[in-house]
Design a protein around this motif. Sequence first.
Motif, PDB file in Angstrom:
ATOM      1  N   ARG A 111     -18.835  11.931  10.342  1.00  0.00           N
ATOM      2  CA  ARG A 111     -18.699  11.445  11.688  1.00  0.00           C
ATOM      3  C   ARG A 111     -17.144  11.252  11.771  1.00  0.00           C
ATOM      4  N   ALA A 112     -16.507  10.404  10.760  1.00  0.00           N
ATOM      5  CA  ALA A 112     -15.138  10.053  10.750  1.00  0.00           C
ATOM      6  C   ALA A 112     -14.335  11.264  10.931  1.00  0.00           C
ATOM      7  N   THR A 113     -14.714  12.393  10.039  1.00  0.00           N
ATOM      8  CA  THR A 113     -14.039  13.732  10.084  1.00  0.00           C
ATOM      9  C   THR A 113     -14.216  14.298  11.420  1.00  0.00           C
ATOM     10  N   LEU A 114     -15.281  14.386  11.973  1.00  0.00           N
ATOM     11  CA  LEU A 114     -15.427  15.119  13.254  1.00  0.00           C
ATOM     12  C   LEU A 114     -14.861  14.384  14.496  1.00  0.00           C
ATOM     13  N   MET A 115     -14.401  12.920  14.120  1.00  0.00           N
ATOM     14  CA  MET A 115     -13.668  12.345  15.260  1.00  0.00           C
ATOM     15  C   MET A 115     -12.335  12.066  14.952  1.00  0.00           C
ATOM     16  N   GLY A 116     -11.866  12.957  14.119  1.00  0.00           N
ATOM     17  CA  GLY A 116     -10.358  13.184  13.811  1.00  0.00           C
ATOM     18  C   GLY A 116      -9.546  11.939  12.950  1.00  0.00           C
ATOM     19  N   ASN A 117     -10.418  11.265  12.034  1.00  0.00           N
ATOM     20  CA  ASN A 117      -9.818  10.228  11.168  1.00  0.00           C
ATOM     21  C   ASN A 117      -8.941  10.708  10.255  1.00  0.00           C
ATOM     22  N   GLN A 118      -7.810  10.737  10.135  1.00  0.00           N
ATOM     23  CA  GLN A 118      -7.077  11.324   9.142  1.00  0.00           C
ATOM     24  C   GLN A 118      -7.050  10.980   7.773  1.00  0.00           C
ATOM     25  N   SER A 119      -7.554   9.616   7.468  1.00  0.00           N
ATOM     26  CA  SER A 119      -7.868   9.223   6.384  1.00  0.00           C
ATOM     27  C   SER A 119      -9.019   9.892   5.381  1.00  0.00           C
ATOM     28  N   VAL A 120      -9.895  10.667   6.022  1.00  0.00           N
ATOM     29  CA  VAL A 120     -10.951  11.244   5.565  1.00  0.00           C
ATOM     30  C   VAL A 120     -10.721  12.473   5.239  1.00  0.00           C
ATOM     31  N   THR A 121     -10.929  13.237   3.665  1.00  0.00           N
ATOM     32  CA  THR A 121     -10.408  14.551   3.552  1.00  0.00           C
ATOM     33  C   THR A 121     -11.158  14.720   2.474  1.00  0.00           C
ATOM     34  N   LEU A 158       0.908  -1.191  -0.228  1.00  0.00           N
ATOM     35  CA  LEU A 158      -0.065   0.105   0.110  1.00  0.00           C
ATOM     36  C   LEU A 158       0.933   1.394   0.102  1.00  0.00           C
ATOM     37  N   LEU A 159       0.614   2.072  -1.012  1.00  0.00           N
ATOM     38  CA  LEU A 159       1.503   3.469  -0.981  1.00  0.00           C
ATOM     39  C   LEU A 159       0.472   4.755  -0.581  1.00  0.00           C
ATOM     40  N   PHE A 160      -0.849   4.512  -0.943  1.00  0.00           N
ATOM     41  CA  PHE A 160      -1.740   5.685  -0.685  1.00  0.00           C
ATOM     42  C   PHE A 160      -3.170   5.128  -0.500  1.00  0.00           C
ATOM     43  N   ASN A 161      -3.706   5.636   0.426  1.00  0.00           N
ATOM     44  CA  ASN A 161      -5.157   5.392   0.614  1.00  0.00           C
ATOM     45  C   ASN A 161      -6.060   6.641   1.247  1.00  0.00           C
ATOM     46  N   ARG A 162      -6.887   7.431   0.572  1.00  0.00           N
ATOM     47  CA  ARG A 162      -7.733   8.601   1.248  1.00  0.00           C
ATOM     48  C   ARG A 162      -9.182   8.172   0.847  1.00  0.00           C
ATOM     49  N   ILE A 213      -7.042  -4.210  -0.841  1.00  0.00           N
ATOM     50  CA  ILE A 213      -6.456  -3.505   0.262  1.00  0.00           C
ATOM     51  C   ILE A 213      -7.936  -2.378   0.324  1.00  0.00           C
ATOM     52  N   GLY A 214      -8.172  -1.802  -0.761  1.00  0.00           N
ATOM     53  CA  GLY A 214      -9.078  -0.694  -0.611  1.00  0.00           C
ATOM     54  C   GLY A 214     -10.682  -1.186  -0.192  1.00  0.00           C
ATOM     55  N   LYS A 215     -10.867  -2.263  -0.501  1.00  0.00           N
ATOM     56  CA  LYS A 215     -12.103  -2.896   0.164  1.00  0.00           C
ATOM     57  C   LYS A 215     -12.023  -3.120   1.607  1.00  0.00           C
ATOM     58  N   GLU A 216     -10.709  -3.697   2.018  1.00  0.00           N
ATOM     59  CA  GLU A 216     -10.658  -3.973   3.377  1.00  0.00           C
ATOM     60  C   GLU A 216     -10.575  -2.553   4.282  1.00  0.00           C
ATOM     61  N   LEU A 217      -9.935  -1.396   3.774  1.00  0.00           N
ATOM     62  CA  LEU A 217      -9.939  -0.225   4.438  1.00  0.00           C
ATOM     63  C   LEU A 217     -11.442   0.395   4.508  1.00  0.00           C
ATOM     64  N   ALA A 218     -12.038   0.229   3.551  1.00  0.00           N
ATOM     65  CA  ALA A 218     -13.364   0.748   3.279  1.00  0.00           C
ATOM     66  C   ALA A 218     -14.268   0.112   4.328  1.00  0.00           C
ATOM     67  N   GLY A 219     -14.379  -0.943   4.407  1.00  0.00           N
ATOM     68  CA  GLY A 219     -14.960  -2.064   5.160  1.00  0.00           C
ATOM     69  C   GLY A 219     -14.626  -1.534   6.854  1.00  0.00           C
ATOM     70  N   GLU A 220     -13.384  -1.253   7.023  1.00  0.00           N
ATOM     71  CA  GLU A 220     -12.991  -0.937   8.526  1.00  0.00           C
ATOM     72  C   GLU A 220     -13.588   0.526   8.966  1.00  0.00           C
ATOM     73  N   LEU A 221     -13.633   1.401   7.827  1.00  0.00           N
ATOM     74  CA  LEU A 221     -14.060   2.830   8.100  1.00  0.00           C
ATOM     75  C   LEU A 221     -15.424   2.666   8.617  1.00  0.00           C
ATOM     76  N   VAL A 222     -16.357   1.865   7.457  1.00  0.00           N
ATOM     77  CA  VAL A 222     -17.858   1.778   7.619  1.00  0.00           C
ATOM     78  C   VAL A 222     -18.165   1.135   8.889  1.00  0.00           C
ATOM     79  N   ASP A 223     -17.315  -0.127   9.277  1.00  0.00           N
ATOM     80  CA  ASP A 223     -17.620  -0.662  10.529  1.00  0.00           C
ATOM     81  C   ASP A 223     -17.529   0.088  11.632  1.00  0.00           C
ATOM     82  N   GLU A 224     -16.571   1.336  11.778  1.00  0.00           N
ATOM     83  CA  GLU A 224     -16.060   1.874  12.965  1.00  0.00           C
ATOM     84  C   GLU A 224     -17.166   3.032  13.135  1.00  0.00           C
ATOM     85  N   PHE A 225     -17.604   3.697  11.982  1.00  0.00           N
ATOM     86  CA  PHE A 225     -18.280   4.998  12.164  1.00  0.00           C
ATOM     87  C   PHE A 225     -19.881   4.616  11.759  1.00  0.00           C
ATOM     88  N   GLU A 226     -20.199   3.400  11.138  1.00  0.00           N
ATOM     89  CA  GLU A 226     -21.393   3.046  11.233  1.00  0.00           C
ATOM     90  C   GLU A 226     -22.079   2.668  12.307  1.00  0.00           C
TER      91      GLU A 226
END
Length: 211
Positions: free
Chosen positions: A96-106, A67-71, A168-181
């Motif tokens: 929600r992710a932005t409000l809670m300071g998640n650096q990957s959401v921009t 992984l080189l980059f994911n946003r 990798i993209g699907k895994e990271l998206a899944g983690e984001l959804v699981d955490e903030f949903e």
Amino acid sequence: MTSLDTDKALKTLLRQIERPGKLAQCPISQKKKIPAKAYLVLNVETTGREEQDQVLQITITDHKGNLLFNRFCQPSVSIQKQASDHHHMTKDIFTRATLMGNQSVTTWQDIYPEVVKHLSDRTVYAFNVTFDAQMVLNTCKAFNLDTDWMKTCHWVNMKLYMNSATRIGKELAGELVDEFEEIVIVSAQVIPFPVHRWQQFAKEERVGVQG
């Protein structure tokens, strides 16, 4: 070169990509010999599939699958239901992710310099590369950002659907959804305790003390 000329050149490039077995190259990239192992793998998730739709997530890996980059990017348009049903991302989750300071959401404007730095002058593979390249183009145009750099890339269609970037993209998206949903699900399950029950407990406590 005007923006109209740029759009025409890029659309010509995208049409070349669609031709089976043909590597799309622009005049600039034809002058360069890029080692086969220097390629990158790209995957994007989007708000939909139309011209006005934008990139929600961009993932880039190297030829070894590192992984080189994911946003994740807050879009300026709504997310189509069909797209959300596919990747499960929503604007509420991003908020929600932005409000809670998640650096990957921009935003796309914020990550644009990094995207250009990663992809310029490189060989870029993607499953259905025409779609991915078109969505990057659409998003740049939506925010009035330069797209000339896209003509310096070698855009190559990759037949492998579950490549390193999509996986990798699907895994990271899944983690984001699981955490903030989860915040929504938990909140929906909280049922206010009836006032009369609190009064009942208070009465029982007083009875106990008096006894």
